[in-house]
Write an enzyme that holds these catalytic residues in place. Structure first.
Site, mmCIF file in Angstrom:
data_model
loop_
_atom_site.group_PDB
_atom_site.id
_atom_site.type_symbol
_atom_site.label_atom_id
_atom_site.label_comp_id
_atom_site.label_asym_id
_atom_site.label_seq_id
_atom_site.Cartn_x
_atom_site.Cartn_y
_atom_site.Cartn_z
ATOM 1 C CG ASP A 164 -2.077 0.943 1.126
ATOM 2 O OD1 ASP A 164 -2.134 1.695 0.145
ATOM 3 O OD2 ASP A 164 -2.934 0.941 2.020
ATOM 4 C CG ASP A 165 -0.167 4.786 0.025
ATOM 5 O OD1 ASP A 165 -0.953 4.413 -0.865
ATOM 6 O OD2 ASP A 165 -0.503 5.575 0.923
ATOM 7 C CG ASP A 198 -2.561 0.589 -3.103
ATOM 8 O OD1 ASP A 198 -1.439 1.120 -3.036
ATOM 9 O OD2 ASP A 198 -3.406 0.697 -2.195
ATOM 10 C CD GLN A 199 -2.543 4.016 -4.015
ATOM 11 O OE1 GLN A 199 -3.602 3.764 -4.556
ATOM 12 N NE2 GLN A 199 -2.345 3.783 -2.733
ATOM 13 C CB CYS A 227 -6.483 2.840 -1.651
ATOM 14 S SG CYS A 227 -4.997 3.536 -0.889
ATOM 15 C CG HIS A 282 -9.768 1.271 1.160
ATOM 16 N ND1 HIS A 282 -8.716 2.113 0.858
ATOM 17 C CD2 HIS A 282 -10.735 2.077 1.675
ATOM 18 C CE1 HIS A 282 -9.030 3.351 1.169
ATOM 19 N NE2 HIS A 282 -10.251 3.361 1.659
#
Length: 584
Positions: free
Chosen positions: A33-34, A340-341, A73, A134
């Site tokens: 995540d991130d 995710d990004q 997300c 999420h």
């Protein structure tokens, strides 16, 4: 003759292994995540220690142009699970807020959407999601679980239904405070002054105001403020909790040894399913803020708490690799690692420590469609089926995982909807050299922001921006004043003609091309505009899952493991751990 017989036997053995391996392989999907593409050793980092993730690269394929379908997300994960642009499922916002913030929101991944977990479950796979979801939870009551992971093809869930927020960890600040101060305090003050002024004018006889209407306004304002204050005062207890399947087991969430707990759950799931094909999605909370690291990793990296969290996540990946080795599942398992990004570069702690990651040479970060926001790590390993130590510089997408694993599991791709992802196996195995993604469409929330074009007869990768975010401060690389960049209004600058880059020559997106520097400038834009028109015609109207109505906190949807009067408090997780210790 003996040589011929030997070769025949060898070929039969190879074919048998090939057939066995390619039929119903286990699938392990590791989603950070991130995480910035520049945070990993296999993508050039020389200061963070990520030996296990780097091992995936050495033993598999490294995608150098792997693109998240969204720089946020919720829409990115919706695209990952369905193989479709999030705009197709209503998981892209027309409002400013592009992700779910509350567990008691009513929006989420629609039940009509087909996830890869649904299709693999139908093929006899054991399926589990461990970590972050999420993508919503409830629709009309606090236990209908219409958007819950178990309603989308997962047999087992252990994790968070929303996301890891700074508000969930005492001392880490708030993602809501600035917004409340900016958008609510002043209107409330104006409303209060207006009501008091009306009351005074009514009292002195300057203006006749129906007393009952004035009373209702005051009461409604007081109730709204009370609900707002109650919610944010109890935010940790209401929004930050850990679930196992449909049960809340820890509310509020404890960060103590959290990554170890997630990893243990993943290891145990693999151990329970060694005799059947399984799908494991291990969706890390790392390295979204609030950052945390266990005692074993805290203070050990060269990049503060952020680096500690990255290195702890790498340790977790190592545990997954080890358990696959333990059960002789290494050659029977496809592993995918991504984020995710891109890194959230605006994340700065209250003490001034950088809590966001590093996107390498790429511009921008999370929430933008500059390469830093969407170019993410992409590693795939499957010994014997995917060549080791290779690099693939063709455009690929996180949406490609859907058709790839669905086909490997022997399931049929849905024929009643458009699937935007493409099977990666021909590319990974060298059967083809070009990506099927001639075009990729980059959305900022529900707004088409940019288009990537990789012509079949060229090495160029053109990228056209219709608008770009206004960085603040202007000479920075992000939107530090607002914490993230937004997608419309005064937050962006529109471009006519669009900004055009050739990523094959300018991956840092430093110098936009012009008709003087690129003789085919207008021809390239015409082809891109035609692709946009075709893509737009393929879209169908669907309910907006991220509308304000679906985003807002609804008290009747609030999940609680105890009564509201007990502040929704419980800790069955710690009680379970203590019982295990005593019984052991």
């Amino acid at each position: 003759m003996r040589l011929l017989l030997f070769l025949t036997v060898c070929q039969y053995a190879i074919n048998s292994v090939h057939t066995y391996s390619i039929s119903n392989p286990n699938v392990v999907l590791l989603m950070a995540d991130d995480l910035g593409i520049g945070d990993l050793g296999c993508y050039g980092n020389r200061t963070l220690r990520t030996p296990y993730i780097d091992r995936l690269a050495k033993e598999g394929v490294t995608l150098t142009q792997h693109i998240a379908a969204s720089p946020l997300c919720t829409p990115s994960r919706a695209a990952f699970l369905t193989g479709r642009y999030p705009i197709r499922s209503g998981m892209a916002a027309f409002s400013r807020v592009g992700v779910f913030l509350f567990s008691a929101s009513s929006g989420g991944l629609p039940s009509e959407e087909i996830t890869f977990s649904k299709l693999l479950k139908q093929r006899g796979y054991a399926t589990a999601l461990i970590g972050k979801w999420h993508l919503g939870m409830n629709c009309e009551s606090n236990n209908d679980f219409c958007h819950h992971p178990l309603s989308h093809g997962f047999d087992y869930f252990y994790g968070l239904t929303v996301t890891n927020l700074r508000d969930c960890k005492p001392g880490q600040g708030s993602v809501f405070l600035k917004g409340i101060q900016k958008y609510l305090v002043i209107p409330v003050q104006i409303l209060g002054v207006t009501l008091v002024s009306l009351a005074v004018m009514h009292y002195v006889g300057l203006l006749k105001v129906p007393f009952q209407a004035l009373g209702y306004c005051l009461l409604l304002t007081a109730i709204s403020l009370a609900v707002l204050i109650f919610f944010f005062y109890h935010f940790r207890h209401l929004n930050c909790f850990l679930m196992r399947d449909h049960q809340i087991i820890q509310q509020p969430l404890s960060y103590e040894n959290l990554t170890q707990r997630l990893t243990t759950e993943a290891v145990q799931f693999i151990g329970r399913n060694t005799d059947v094909p399984f799908l494991l999605v291990l969706s890390y909370l790392h390295v979204h803020t609030a950052l945390y690291a266990s005692d074993m990793f805290r203070g050990k990296s060269k990049h503060g708490l952020y680096g500690d969290a990255v290195e702890e996540m790498d340790w977790s990946v190592g545990q997954i690799l080890n358990v696959l080795e333990k059960y002789n599942l290494r050659n029977k398992t496809l592993i995918y690692f991504s984020s995710d990004q891109g890194a959230h570069i605006e994340e700065i702690s209250s003490s001034g420590e950088v809590h966001g990651g590093y996107n390498g040479i790429y511009k921008g970060g999370k929430s933008t469609n500059w390469e830093g926001g969407i170019r993410v790590p992409g590693l795939l390993r499957w010994p014997g089926m995917i060549p080791a130590g290779t690099y693939m510089d063709e455009p690929t997408s996180n949406m490609d995982i859907f058709p790839t694993i669905v086909k490997l599991a022997g399931a049929q791709l849905p024929n009643d909807r458009i699937i935007d992802g493409h099977d990666l196996m021909p590319l990974l195995q060298g059967k083809v050299t070009r990506s099927k993604h001639e075009f990729l469409f980059h959305y900022c929330n529900a707004y088409l922001n940019a288009v990537r074009w990789h012509p079949g007869n060229s090495e160029s990768v053109w990228k056209a921006f219709f608008f770009t975010p206004n960085f603040n401060p202007e000479d920075s690389n992000g939107c530090y004043d607002s914490h993230v960049c937004f997608c419309h209004g005064g937050f962006i600058t529109r471009h006519d003609p669009p900004l055009l880059f050739d990523l094959s020559r300018d991956p840092e997106e430093k110098v936009p091309l012009t008709p003087k520097t690129e003789r085919r400038f207008y021809e390239i834009l015409r082809v891109i505009q035609l692709a946009v028109a075709n893509h737009t015609r393929s879209l169908q109207a669907v309910p907006d899952q991220l509308s304000w109505d679906n985003l807002l906190w609804k008290p009747w949807l609030q999940p609680c493991c105890s009564s509201l009067f007990q502040s929704c408090y419980c800790d069955f997780e710690s009680e379970h751990s203590l019982l295990e210790v005593h019984s052991g």
